[in-house]
Motif scaffolding. Structure first.
Motif, PDB file in Angstrom:
ATOM      1  N   ALA A 121       0.813  -1.221   0.000  1.00  0.00           N
ATOM      2  CA  ALA A 121       0.000   0.000   0.000  1.00  0.00           C
ATOM      3  C   ALA A 121       0.845   1.269   0.000  1.00  0.00           C
ATOM      4  O   ALA A 121       0.341   2.345  -0.352  1.00  0.00           O
ATOM      5  N   LEU A 122       2.111   1.166   0.380  1.00  0.00           N
ATOM      6  CA  LEU A 122       2.934   2.356   0.579  1.00  0.00           C
ATOM      7  C   LEU A 122       3.370   2.979  -0.742  1.00  0.00           C
ATOM      8  O   LEU A 122       3.784   2.281  -1.672  1.00  0.00           O
ATOM      9  N   ARG A 123       3.303   4.309  -0.795  1.00  0.00           N
ATOM     10  CA  ARG A 123       3.850   5.103  -1.892  1.00  0.00           C
ATOM     11  C   ARG A 123       4.847   6.078  -1.288  1.00  0.00           C
ATOM     12  O   ARG A 123       4.467   6.979  -0.536  1.00  0.00           O
ATOM     13  N   LEU A 124       6.115   5.910  -1.600  1.00  0.00           N
ATOM     14  CA  LEU A 124       7.184   6.605  -0.898  1.00  0.00           C
ATOM     15  C   LEU A 124       7.428   8.001  -1.472  1.00  0.00           C
ATOM     16  O   LEU A 124       7.654   8.163  -2.677  1.00  0.00           O
ATOM     17  N   HIS A 125       7.420   9.000  -0.586  1.00  0.00           N
ATOM     18  CA  HIS A 125       7.723  10.380  -0.949  1.00  0.00           C
ATOM     19  C   HIS A 125       8.763  10.914   0.036  1.00  0.00           C
ATOM     20  O   HIS A 125       8.631  10.735   1.260  1.00  0.00           O
ATOM     21  N   LEU A 126       9.780  11.581  -0.477  1.00  0.00           N
ATOM     22  CA  LEU A 126      10.869  12.121   0.334  1.00  0.00           C
ATOM     23  C   LEU A 126      10.934  13.624   0.142  1.00  0.00           C
ATOM     24  O   LEU A 126      11.020  14.105  -0.991  1.00  0.00           O
ATOM     25  N   VAL A 127      10.914  14.357   1.255  1.00  0.00           N
ATOM     26  CA  VAL A 127      11.036  15.812   1.204  1.00  0.00           C
ATOM     27  C   VAL A 127      12.472  16.169   1.530  1.00  0.00           C
ATOM     28  O   VAL A 127      12.928  16.003   2.665  1.00  0.00           O
ATOM     29  N   VAL A 147       9.487   9.353  -4.782  1.00  0.00           N
ATOM     30  CA  VAL A 147       9.205  10.630  -5.427  1.00  0.00           C
ATOM     31  C   VAL A 147       9.721  11.725  -4.501  1.00  0.00           C
ATOM     32  O   VAL A 147       9.374  11.751  -3.320  1.00  0.00           O
ATOM     33  N   TRP A 148      10.558  12.620  -5.045  1.00  0.00           N
ATOM     34  CA  TRP A 148      11.134  13.674  -4.215  1.00  0.00           C
ATOM     35  C   TRP A 148      10.316  14.952  -4.329  1.00  0.00           C
ATOM     36  O   TRP A 148       9.752  15.264  -5.387  1.00  0.00           O
ATOM     37  N   ALA A 149      10.278  15.684  -3.227  1.00  0.00           N
ATOM     38  CA  ALA A 149       9.670  17.014  -3.193  1.00  0.00           C
ATOM     39  C   ALA A 149      10.596  17.917  -2.394  1.00  0.00           C
ATOM     40  O   ALA A 149      11.329  17.453  -1.520  1.00  0.00           O
ATOM     41  N   SER A 150      10.563  19.196  -2.708  1.00  0.00           N
ATOM     42  CA  SER A 150      11.391  20.156  -1.978  1.00  0.00           C
ATOM     43  C   SER A 150      10.687  20.729  -0.761  1.00  0.00           C
ATOM     44  O   SER A 150      11.344  21.228   0.148  1.00  0.00           O
TER      45      SER A 150
END
Length: 376
Positions: A121-127, A147-150
């Protein structure tokens, strides 16, 4: 402006960042400590996090995930239990703020494989704003398709689990000093010898209004109070988000509770304390988090808050002893001592056990999160 007990100041090092800060002070006047920290840490060309990989034995500091895999695994267990409390949404966003070298999330996801439905179920996002650390995260975690975000604001909508370890302490702070009548803001200036110095600005009603109301009249002349506008803005935004779709967040950091006045600004270089004014760029700057103010901002946004509790208390409640015993049974004799040393460092009150605190933010109406069953 009066000197704020900063001594004779720090001679400017010849690096580009120091020159850039000095030029800005010369053009605009003294900088708030928040502006000084923001340039020192996050200048896009020369800031500390823009050009350095600071974590680990070869860096300037070491974090809990680097000390023992048990830390990330237990944070993963916390996330899995929260996912069940949330009704097992699929998909659910898993976010880490400031992932460093990616060790915590790597250990977390390895532990998550024990619950296949949760892992799927996890969708990985890194800030992450640091180019250097993004490159290391990609090397370690690329196989997981993150998926990276600032910025936190750039994350997609939907149910969310968020974790952050030693993230809030790196956000820029402001310092205010109690004067005879009003408060003043402490700033960074250049003295006649072209050295960075801390000085107190003029007392003013405006500065007084920026000090938390509960502290304005409770402390004596000369007392210092810190605020962290970025942390409070994040707490408010996260509280508002958790008030809508279901979710939870776990922050582990060093700080104080309840809020008390005093300067906590510090600098580390090669694992040693140095002057915060000495060389803005080569040293990591940080400050303790005011957990009470952070929790209040999150509640005002709409979230329920629990804690903070000492790191040792949370890890014990999540089963650190049992997990360590399992790993020891599989380890070679030479590995057991290292495992024991790492876990002891996480739990020891003289090391990280009580200095680091854990606060949970959850959607309203949920049961207490794991480790916080005694109530908010």
């Amino acid at each position: 402006m009066g000197a704020a007990g900063a001594g004779s100041g720090a001679i400017l090092s010849p690096d580009a960042l120091s020159r850039k800060i000095a030029r800005r002070i010369a053009a605009e006047g003294p900088l708030s400590i928040a502006a000084f920290m923001a340039m020192a840490l996050h200048d896009p060309e020369d800031g500390y996090y823009a050009v350095r990989n600071p974590i680990g034995e070869q860096g300037d500091f070491i974090t809990a995930p680097e000390i023992s895999q048990v830390f990330g695994e237990l944070v993963g267990l916390w996330c899995a239990l929260m996912w069940q409390q949330l009704g097992e949404p699929d998909p659910i966003i898993l976010v880490e703020l400031g992932p460093g070298r990616g060790v915590l999330i790597d250990d977390l996801l390895r532990a998550a494989t024990a619950i296949p439905a949760f892992r799927r179920a996890l969708r990985l996002h890194l800030v992450e704003a640091s180019r250097a650390l993004r490159a290391e995260q990609e090397q370690r975690l690329g196989r997981l398709s993150p998926v990276w975000a600032s910025r936190f604001e750039d994350l997609p909508d939907g149910p969310m689990l968020l974790v952050a370890n030693e993230f809030l302490d790196a956000l820029p702070i402001r310092q205010f000093v109690r004067g005879a009548v009003h408060w003043s803001e402490r700033v960074v200036a250049l003295n006649d010898q072209n050295r960075f110095v801390f000085v107190d600005g003029p007392e003013s009603p405006i500065a007084t209004l920026l000090v938390p109301m509960g502290l304005r009249e409770r402390v004596g002349q000369g007392a210092i109070v810190e605020t962290c506008p970025a942390a409070l803005a994040l707490a408010a935004a996260l509280g508002a988000r958790l008030a809508r779709p279901a979710g939870a967040a776990l922050f582990i950091d060093y700080g104080y509770f309840p809020s008390m006045p005093g300067s906590t600004l510090r600098a580390l270089q090669r694992h040693r304390a140095v002057s915060a004014r000495e060389a803005p760029g080569p040293a990591d700057l940080s400050a303790h988090l005011a957990f009470a103010a952070f929790a209040e901002a999150a509640r005002a946004g709409g979230a329920a808050t629990y804690g903070p509790v000492p790191q040792a208390v949370l890890l014990t409640a999540l089963g650190v002893a049992q997990r360590t015993a399992v790993l020891r049974a599989r380890a070679r004799p030479s590995q057991r001592q290292a495992l024991d040393d790492g876990v002891n460092r996480l739990l020891d009150p003289g090391e990280m056990g009580t200095l680091f605190q854990a606060i949970a933010l959850v959607s309203p109406g949920l049961p207490p999160p794991p480790g916080y069953e005694i109530g908010p």
